[in-house]
Write an enzyme that holds these catalytic residues in place. Structure first.
Site, mmCIF file in Angstrom:
data_model
loop_
_atom_site.group_PDB
_atom_site.id
_atom_site.type_symbol
_atom_site.label_atom_id
_atom_site.label_comp_id
_atom_site.label_asym_id
_atom_site.label_seq_id
_atom_site.Cartn_x
_atom_site.Cartn_y
_atom_site.Cartn_z
ATOM 1 N N ASP A 296 0.322 -3.217 8.594
ATOM 2 C CA ASP A 296 -1.127 -3.358 8.731
ATOM 3 C C ASP A 296 -1.435 -4.848 8.764
ATOM 4 O O ASP A 296 -0.815 -5.620 8.047
ATOM 5 C CB ASP A 296 -1.842 -2.709 7.542
ATOM 6 C CG ASP A 296 -1.675 -1.188 7.562
ATOM 7 O OD1 ASP A 296 -1.104 -0.673 8.535
ATOM 8 O OD2 ASP A 296 -2.114 -0.538 6.591
ATOM 9 N N GLU B 74 -0.097 -1.223 14.443
ATOM 10 C CA GLU B 74 -1.042 -0.270 13.857
ATOM 11 C C GLU B 74 -2.263 -0.218 14.755
ATOM 12 O O GLU B 74 -2.507 -1.121 15.556
ATOM 13 C CB GLU B 74 -1.461 -0.718 12.453
ATOM 14 C CG GLU B 74 -2.269 -2.020 12.454
ATOM 15 C CD GLU B 74 -3.487 -1.963 11.532
ATOM 16 O OE1 GLU B 74 -4.113 -0.892 11.468
ATOM 17 O OE2 GLU B 74 -3.802 -2.972 10.895
ATOM 18 N N HIS C 64 -4.177 -8.851 5.693
ATOM 19 C CA HIS C 64 -4.329 -7.493 5.179
ATOM 20 C C HIS C 64 -4.366 -7.408 3.660
ATOM 21 O O HIS C 64 -5.411 -7.162 3.080
ATOM 22 C CB HIS C 64 -3.248 -6.579 5.750
ATOM 23 C CG HIS C 64 -3.454 -5.149 5.386
ATOM 24 N ND1 HIS C 64 -4.567 -4.451 5.779
ATOM 25 C CD2 HIS C 64 -2.695 -4.284 4.663
ATOM 26 C CE1 HIS C 64 -4.497 -3.219 5.306
ATOM 27 N NE2 HIS C 64 -3.379 -3.091 4.635
ATOM 28 N N ASP D 190 0.625 4.100 1.289
ATOM 29 C CA ASP D 190 0.926 4.812 2.535
ATOM 30 C C ASP D 190 2.011 4.085 3.325
ATOM 31 O O ASP D 190 2.395 4.507 4.405
ATOM 32 C CB ASP D 190 -0.341 5.036 3.373
ATOM 33 C CG ASP D 190 -1.036 3.754 3.758
ATOM 34 O OD1 ASP D 190 -0.965 2.785 2.975
ATOM 35 O OD2 ASP D 190 -1.642 3.699 4.842
ATOM 36 N N HIS E 230 0.835 -1.202 0.000
ATOM 37 C CA HIS E 230 0.000 0.000 0.000
ATOM 38 C C HIS E 230 0.870 1.252 0.000
ATOM 39 O O HIS E 230 1.893 1.307 0.676
ATOM 40 C CB HIS E 230 -0.929 0.003 1.217
ATOM 41 C CG HIS E 230 -2.168 -0.814 0.988
ATOM 42 N ND1 HIS E 230 -2.850 -1.409 2.012
ATOM 43 C CD2 HIS E 230 -2.833 -1.134 -0.154
ATOM 44 C CE1 HIS E 230 -3.900 -2.055 1.518
ATOM 45 N NE2 HIS E 230 -3.899 -1.911 0.208
#
Lengths: 669, 600
Positions: free
Chosen positions: B178, B203, B157, B72, B70
């Site tokens: 995550d 997280e 995830h 981010d 991802h």
């Protein structure tokens, strides 16, 4: 919990349960653990049996029974004769690893190195009281399962009523012709396991990844390393903090499809157990692949069929890849390629999903994302078709001339038996042997006389002796242990001194049912110093770069781990009950005095005495040193290079003062 | 005092641009290197000047670890490595390595081509950056250098997501990235062993949420789609190409099959088709059910879901379209949205979080008149639905992971400060460990007290352990030895061996004390009396009377001699070495008291 208290003399042993150098089964006693290294199943025993035809074969069922020279025919139900060879007419049986040499219920773990070396697993895990864990990589388990499934399927779908046992009688076996007469360990031969046993055995496997450190009982750590031979194939490191055994099994330095071999991690081994070298040390795999392709092309161009007896996974991926590149240039685009196995589809599918276990080139393809093996494209373009068996769809699709990949390479069961019967009579056809596990002449024996051409292109990518000696020079183990076959040239090439392991000190060799004591010189063990204790230590530099600290600490040992904790504060003996209770908790605190070292410079010593209020000091020289006289105190101190002797009256105060003065000049150990 | 230091450069009390600096055992590791979706200025990337003001990144960092693909978590990577300049190793799993450059390229295209940003990283930089990546297997122990090792654990995830353990000696930190603690339709649940790290960095996106059962949400989703299709409406599902898209496809695919529905489902082409290929090839990373059945049926070969063509949007009749990107901020999803927004029969379902400023965020916050470029106003009449299908652990899941790993302390990142506060209290109460939640740029320092591994000579250990096997074995024993420290090699050996190894001679310190005893008898008799006295008093010691007339107590020698001047007095010479100091001293004081008369 088990307590490790090993002798300085090695109690590390290797129990050798298999005599087959490429299908090993050894048990290593290492510290307090019992570790089985591989459990290979020797299937060459099946060569003594008649093939199991998938379709009733009049030829095989009409073979004459065998009778003794004197005409005695009491064995004719069990033994049949074909072109001068005698075969057992029975469900084929396999030669198991030794089960009596060591109590296999004591085995803690089994480490599997590759899918070919796990075929005896159900016999071990299901019938010996084994309660431990099996470790293997995911591809090894998945493909191993396919190999077992295929094997069980091949045997179970041709039920054979007869199970011959008379011939195994020692007195009778003596009377039989070779090679039956010389077959070894026939009493240990067993029929194939069931799928239920396979599933139960595989459920005991725990999956591991390369370079994963697996702790066993806190005493030993095992780690699989890539061995470069097959998808997920591994070598294993078995080590404690101060001992290291490398188990090398089925490794390859050639670049085929698997991830390359990890050699560096094998360095600094005390013992390196070396198994699974190439079975065809004189053949170059690349050359063999070339020969394979050209023979295949030649046959089909002349209108003949090609039969390739093979396992459903492994080299077949490489062969298909070569053919993929070769088909068009050789004008074979219209020739159908058939892959027939109950697990053909699974094998082809599984090969595409193990990106992480593949060589770099194939990984890169997956990143695109494309299937790593080109057989996906062969299937898509209908050039390669796969079937679970020759019954069903295959019979309607079947076109000749064609190329058939099918098992089993022993030619004793599986669909290959049918194709041998079908194509054996025509010299247009060719059978090409690529798997090195079975002697092709013996494999062919029950099909003689044969008209079809036989080509022997064994492809064995495992290490050859040149690579081994390079590897050993590179990783430098202190000792090498290997099957006895590797310590002498092959019997058929006894002049080839290059076809054996050459190392210093000479390799220790083993044979089936032998126990080797492994040469370890253990001198250290790991211990943890707790932070509070570490803080209390007072290091002093003795020589440049070398510091010392005396340690007095409490030793705790639990689960094979040793820990040093600070000693409890000395409690003042307060007498009575209280003291007694306290002493239960306090370790045996007879505080040991350290050893002393150093020497006492007389002049400084005298100065120190004066500083502490002694007067009337007289120093006399002696042969070895000095005598310091404190006349007033009637005390005499003999000082020599390595000793000091204080002779005084019974005045404890005085003695302790002098003692402490002397100690100031000495180092404590 | 050894310590572990943690400084978030991003994701500290925030979601976005995850980037956490960890110093452990003298090593510096950067965890993730993400971008922030809510910013278009400098704040979109972590502030690397925190490091660079003291020197080069490569000199400071021992390695960089990327938890998953991802943006981010990896979106700043090419900027970090190629523009700021980092040449050390970057670790990630194989699927992450495969997919990450594609998403980076996508991100770059939108930023540069669509938004016209200058001074952004280039395609070549993405390639060069990926050359620095080292792929890791799950559970493989990767030796970054002699002391630093890392190990990846499955995180659920998204495909290839991993948690990482970072270890130096006996100190360790676990970073979760995550993760998802419940298996979904295509991925498994995160798992870690009881590795007892000094610190767990987790997280906390859903720090306060306990989500209702996923089944309910799925049923709800299917019901809404079904209703819309039944009434002849068109359903738009904006998604990001990888992750939830596959989950929702599997969901719809099985529903369509079960209900025998005929309305077409489309997937916007390009990335997504490719994405399904990744899922097929990395099937070992999916959940057990998919892995088990993939030979018979590959879940990522969809029967009902077809590739989308731009012209299909105008086709009459119902349909379902998955289109990228997920926040309706550009591209195909936005185009389709504009076409369908005016019809109240249609529906748009937002399956994930939308950043402020995006069309997705606007319609989710209730705006129904949108100003598009060219002053056009778009009236939204279609039904707007939001449904959380994010694959993050909820509060329960986070607690579960803390319980699994048994850390000594916990640090929260990737969440909102308020929610973190709540979770922090919960963790501190339930697990009795300290919990931290630093803001970006704020450093948490944890003192550690690692034990020190040394090699003990087997001789010394066995001498001790053999004593430990005596009847009184339960009682811990005192071990005495000498620790030899040479470079970083520590060995504990017996004092004798230490002296020998260093080539030093032992210095013997001996005492001889004269004890005067009033005894007119002959020396031999005095000695005999001393012997019987000591024998009766010192029951625990070995007292012997030697043929030459002397007496020994253990290795202490006692001889009786005549006094040179006083025949009524005998002199006892008590002689011992420093090692027998206690006993020697004890003996002299004992003898000084004289011998009992009864002994004669």
């Amino acid at each position: 919990m088990c307590l490790v208290l090993s002798n300085q003399k090695s109690n590390m042993k290797l129990y050798c349960l298999s005599g087959h150098p490429t299908l090993p089964c050894n048990v290593l006693k290492f510290k307090s653990t019992t570790i089985m290294l591989d459990c290979g199943l020797d299937m060459t025993s099946t060569l003594n049996f008649l093939p199991l035809p998938l379709v009733q074969s009049p030829r095989l069922s009409n073979l004459p029974g065998w009778s003794l020279k004197d005409g005695n025919a009491f064995l004719d139900k069990e033994l049949k004769e074909c072109s001068g060879h005698v075969f057992v007419d029975s469900v084929p049986e396999f030669c198991l690893p030794e089960t009596e040499l060591i109590d296999l219920s004591t085995v803690d773990v089994i480490l599997i190195s590759n899918y070919h070396c796990m075929m005896a697993l159900p016999y071990i895990t299901e019938h010996t009281g084994f309660t431990g864990t099996v470790y293997a990589t995911e591809p090894t388990v998945q493909i191993g399962r396919l190999l077992m499934e295929e094997l069980v399927n091949f045997i179970e779908r041709v039920p054979k009523a007869q199970s011959a046992s008379l011939w195994k009688n020692k007195d009778i076996q003596r009377l039989l012709p070779s090679p039956l007469k010389d077959a070894v360990e026939v009493s240990t031969w067993r029929r194939c396991y069931t799928m239920q046993e396979v599933n139960s055995a595989l459920s005991k496997i725990q999956l591991v990844g390369y370079s994963q450190k697996i702790e066993l009982f806190g005493a030993v750590q095992v780690t699989p390393l890539s061995s470069g031979y097959a998808l997920g194939s591994s070598n294993w490191i078995i080590q404690s903090h101060y001992e290291k055994v490398s188990y090398v099994s089925g490794s390859s330095l050639l670049t085929t499809h698997p991830q390359p071999m990890d050699q560096a991690s094998l360095k600094n081994s005390d013992v390196l157990v070396l198994t699974g070298l190439t079975q065809i040390p004189t053949a170059n795999p690349d050359g063999m692949v070339g020969e394979f392709c050209s023979n295949l092309a030649l046959t089909v161009r002349n209108g003949g069929n090609v039969l390739v007896p093979c396992y459903p996974s492994g080299v077949i991926y490489d062969l298909l890849e070569c053919l993929y590149q070769y088909i068009d240039s050789a004008g074979l685009s219209n020739i159908p390629f058939y892959f027939i196995s109950p697990v053909a589809n699974s094998s082809l599918e599984f090969s595409q999903i193990f990106a992480e276990w593949l060589c770099h080139n194939k990984q890169t393809k997956v990143y695109l994302p494309e299937p790593p093996f080109p057989h996906a494209e062969l299937i898509q373009t209908n050039k390669l078709k796969h079937y679970p068996s020759l019954h069903g769809d295959f019979s309607s699709d079947f076109r000749q001339p064609c190329v058939v990949f099918t098992g089993h390479p022993s030619l004793r069961f599986g669909d290959v038996v049918h194709f041998m019967e079908l194509w054996g009579k025509s010299s247009l056809n060719t059978v090409i042997f690529t798997e090195p596990d079975f002697s092709y002449l013996e494999a062919l024996a029950p099909y003689q006389p044969l008209a079809m051409k036989c080509i022997y292109c064994p492809i064995d990518t495992r290490l050859n002796f040149i690579q081994v000696s390079k590897l050993l020079k590179e990783v430098q183990p202190l000792h090498v242990v290997c099957p006895e076959q590797y310590t002498q040239p092959p019997p058929a090439q006894s002049h080839r001194m290059d076809l054996m392991i050459d190392c210093q000190p000479p390799a220790m060799s083993y044979r089936r049912a032998e126990v080797l004591a492994l040469p370890f010189k253990r001198r250290y063990e790991k211990i943890e110093i707790m932070p509070e204790l570490a803080d209390s230590l007072v290091p002093m530099e003795i020589k440049p770069g070398i510091s010392l600290a005396t340690v007095s600490a409490v030793l705790h040992t639990k689960d094979n781990k040793h820990v040093l904790q600070p000693p409890p504060r000395p409690t003042q003996p307060t007498g009575g009950k209280k003291r007694k209770r306290a002493s239960d908790d306090i370790p045996d605190c007879k505080v040991l005095k350290p050893l002393l070292s150093g020497s006492i410079p007389v002049e400084q010593f005298v100065q120190a005495l004066e500083k502490h209020g002694f007067s009337d000091i007289k120093v006399e020289d002696t042969a070895k040193g000095h005598i310091v006289l404190l006349q007033e105190a009637e005390t005499l101190i003999q000082i020599e290079e390595d000793s000091t002797h204080i002779i005084c009256d019974n005045d404890e105060m005085l003695r302790v003062r002098l003692r402490d003065l002397v100690l100031k000049f000495l180092q404590k150990f | 005092m050894p310590e572990i230091r943690v400084t978030p450069l991003g994701a500290g009390q925030d979601v976005g641009r995850s980037c956490i600096l960890v110093s452990i055992g003298g090593k510096n590791v950067m965890l993730d290197c993400g971008m922030h979706m809510g910013f278009n200025d400098d704040r979109r990337f972590p502030d690397f000047s925190y490091i660079t003001r003291n020197g080069r990144l490569t000199d400071f960092l021992d390695c960089v670890i990327i938890s998953h693909f991802h943006l981010d978590h990896c979106g700043a990577l090419p900027y970090f490595s190629e523009m700021v300049g980092y040449d050390g190793p970057i670790y990630m799993t194989h699927p992450t390595q495969a997919i990450c450059p594609i998403l980076l390229e996508d991100y770059r295209k939108i930023a540069v081509d669509k938004k016209g940003e200058a001074n952004f990283f280039t395609s070549q930089m993405i390639k060069d950056c990926m050359k620095k990546v080292v792929a890791v297997h799950l559970h493989q122990t990767v030796q970054v250098d002699d002391e630093l090792e890392i190990k990846a654990y499955y995180a659920g995830h998204v495909l290839g997501a991993a948690m990482f353990q970072i270890k130096v000696g006996s100190e360790s930190v676990v970073y979760t990235g995550d993760y998802n603690m419940t298996p979904d339709r295509h991925l498994g649940a995160a798992w870690i062993d009881k590795c007892r790290p000094n610190l767990l960095i987790t997280e906390s996106t859903y720090a306060t949420t306990i989500r209702d059962s996923k089944r309910c949400r799925e049923r709800d989703f299917l019901k809404k789609v079904h209703e819309a299709v039944e009434r002849g409406g068109k359903v738009l599902i904006p998604v990001f190409a990888l992750g939830r898209a596959q989950e929702l496809c599997i969901l719809l695919e099985t529903f369509w099959e079960r209900m025998n529905l005929k309305a077409p489902i489309y997937f916007s082409t390009g990335l997504t088709e490719k994405a399904n290929h990744y899922y097929k090839l990395f099937i070992t990373w999916t959940n057990q059910k998919i892995r088990k059945t993939f030979v018979q049926r590959n879940m990522f070969e969809f029967k009902h879901i077809k590739a989308f063509d731009r012209a299909f949007a105008d086709n009459p009749g119902p349909m379902v379209v998955f289109a990228t990107p997920g926040m309706l901020h550009a591209g195909q999803s936005l185009q389709i949205f504009r076409k369908w927004a005016g019809n109240e029969k249609n529906m748009v379902i937002m399956p994930g979080y939308c950043v402020q400023g995006t069309v997705g965020h606007k319609i989710l916050s209730g705006q129904r008149k949108l100003e598009m470029e060219g002053r056009q106003v778009l009236e939204v009449k279609m039904q707007v639905e939001y449904m959380s299908f994010s694959a993050h652990a909820d509060a329960k899941g986070i607690m579960q992971l803390v319980g699994q790993a048994e850390p000594e302390s916990v640090l929260l990142v990737h969440g909102e400060a308020k929610k973190m506060e709540f979770l922090k209290q919960k963790i501190e109460q339930e697990f009795r460990v300290s919990c931290y939640m630093p803001a970006n740029g704020e450093t948490v320092t944890l003192p550690t007290s690692p034990s020190i591994p040394v090699g003990i000579s087997l001789g010394l250990l066995k001498r001790e352990m053999a004593q430990g096997l005596l009847p009184d074995a339960k009682k811990p024993r005192l071990l005495h030895g000498t620790l030899i420290m040479k470079d970083s090699n520590f060995r504990l050996v017996s004092s004798e061996q230490a002296l020998k190894e260093l080539g030093l001679a032992e210095h013997q310190l001996r005492f001889t004390c004269r004890v005067h005893l009033h005894d007119p008898r002959k020396e031999q008799e005095t000695a005999m009396r001393v012997y019987s006295h000591l024998k009766s008093v010192l029951k625990e010691h070995c007292v012997q009377h030697l043929p030459d007339g002397s007496v020994t107590v253990e290795s202490i020698l006692i001889q009786a001699a005549a006094h040179s001047e006083d025949p009524g007095t005998k002199v006892l010479l008590v002689s011992w070495t420093y090692q027998d100091e206690e006993l020697g001293s004890h003996l002299t004081s004992l003898l000084k008291k004289g011998l009992p008369q009864a002994a004669s």
